[in-house]
Scaffold this active site. Structure first.
Site, PDB file in Angstrom:
ATOM      1  N   THR A 106      -7.301   6.048  -6.729  1.00  0.00           N
ATOM      2  CA  THR A 106      -6.117   6.799  -6.304  1.00  0.00           C
ATOM      3  C   THR A 106      -4.950   6.577  -7.253  1.00  0.00           C
ATOM      4  O   THR A 106      -4.242   7.522  -7.623  1.00  0.00           O
ATOM      5  CB  THR A 106      -5.708   6.391  -4.879  1.00  0.00           C
TER       6      THR A 106
ATOM      7  N   GLU B 106      -0.223   1.584   3.250  1.00  0.00           N
ATOM      8  CA  GLU B 106      -0.612   2.515   2.188  1.00  0.00           C
ATOM      9  C   GLU B 106       0.017   2.118   0.853  1.00  0.00           C
ATOM     10  O   GLU B 106      -0.610   2.231  -0.201  1.00  0.00           O
ATOM     11  CB  GLU B 106      -0.189   3.937   2.555  1.00  0.00           C
TER      12      GLU B 106
END
Length: 315
Positions: free
Chosen positions: A185, A132
């Site tokens: 994001t 991530e």
């Protein structure tokens, strides 16, 4: 010994409105699949990627799936192992539905299977978080934890890492709508304030505690009342087309609560049953279409089991 394995890992909804970076849950669909094979040549390679429109890197060190598997092999002292990856994307990239998390988790579960399952699912979480960090610059766990463990997950602490699986009403269903707009994001995270007012923090703490209590008490009303965000949503809502009107329409169709999925642009609503969730999804998509915006819609129960091994071959 297994020579190949195919694994599905689910999409996830992170934050769940009031729980920024600490709450998330898995859904039944969509999700991603990884087909992984043992090879004689040491190291991790990516053979091909489908469904990404050529956007994802094939270089092993730059792809979240292969990089997290490399971290795993290094940790286990198994660098002599050769693994070949096929990644099949069945969900949009940058949708706010944990696309990178689903791919990474599917890859880690597949690698763990081919290695004889030396680690339990929770032990794979740090490697997924490293993936991530590569994908979006922050190693948060609110997508990868529910994708890996299934169900509803609370990250009580990051240092040390402390993850708690929460109960949830089994009748709870989720309506998800992904508007075809681009919200990276990294950019969405940069909009967030680094300092907040104490009164806003107190409101947020109450809502997080209320949501967790509602899950334990099986109280849909308390869950809905607690799905309010005074810190993150007011900033990120400007990135979502007609966000507040979408929220109104969802509640008109019987939504328990409504909010942004992760960093967006996907939005989600909780509903008391599948029929109501389907009606909410249809209404939101219809409104977006009236604005000239195409969308994808998903209706799902909460996925309690997480990843699935779909098939494997033995030698």
């Amino acid at each position: 010994m297994k020579s190949s394995v195919r694994v599905f890992a689910p999409a996830t909804v992170a934050n769940v409105v009031c729980g920024f970076d600490i709450l998330g849950f898995a859904v039944e669909a969509p999700g991603d699949e990884v087909l992984m094979r043992r090879t004689h040549k040491p190291g991790v390679t990516i053979r091909r990627i489908t469904g990404d429109e050529g956007r994802l890197p094939l270089e092993a060190s730059r792809n979240t799936v292969s990089a997290s598997v490399e971290f795993l092999l290094q940790h286990l002292g198994r660098e002599e192992v050769g693994l070949e990856i096929e990644l099949h994307k069945h969900m949009p990239i940058g949708s706010g539905l944990g696309s990178s998390a689903a791919s990474t988790v599917a890859g880690l579960v597949a690698a763990n299977e081919l290695l004889g399952s030396p680690l339990k699912p929770l032990q794979l979480l740090p490697f997924a978080m490293q993936g991530e960090e590569l994908a979006c610059g922050s190693g948060h766990a609110d997508n990868v934890a529910p994708a890996l463990l299934g169900g509803f997950v609370l990250i009580r602490s990051y240092k040390p890492l402390d993850v708690v699986r929460l109960p949830f009403p089994t009748e709870l269903h989720c309506a998800i709508v992904y508007p075809a707009v681009h919200v990276p994001t990294r950019d969405a995270r940069q909009l967030i304030r680094s300092k907040v007012l104490l009164k806003d923090a107190v409101t947020q703490w109450g809502n997080v505690a209320g949501l967790v209590s509602g899950l334990f008490l099986n109280d849909l009303g308390l869950i809905g009342r607690s799905m309010q965000d005074v810190l993150i949503e007011p900033v990120r809502a400007m990135l979502i087309p007609d966000f507040y009107r979408l929220r109104e329409l969802a509640h008109e169709e019987g939504a328990i609560g409504f909010g942004i999925s992760g960093s967006g642009p996907s939005v989600f609503a909780f509903a008391p049953d599948e029929h109501r969730a389907a009606a909410i999804t249809a209404r939101l998509r219809q409104h977006l279409l009236s604005l000239g915006i195409n969308s994808l819609g998903y209706v799902s129960a909460i996925n309690a089991h997480g990843p699935k091994v779909l098939s494997h071959e033995l030698v």
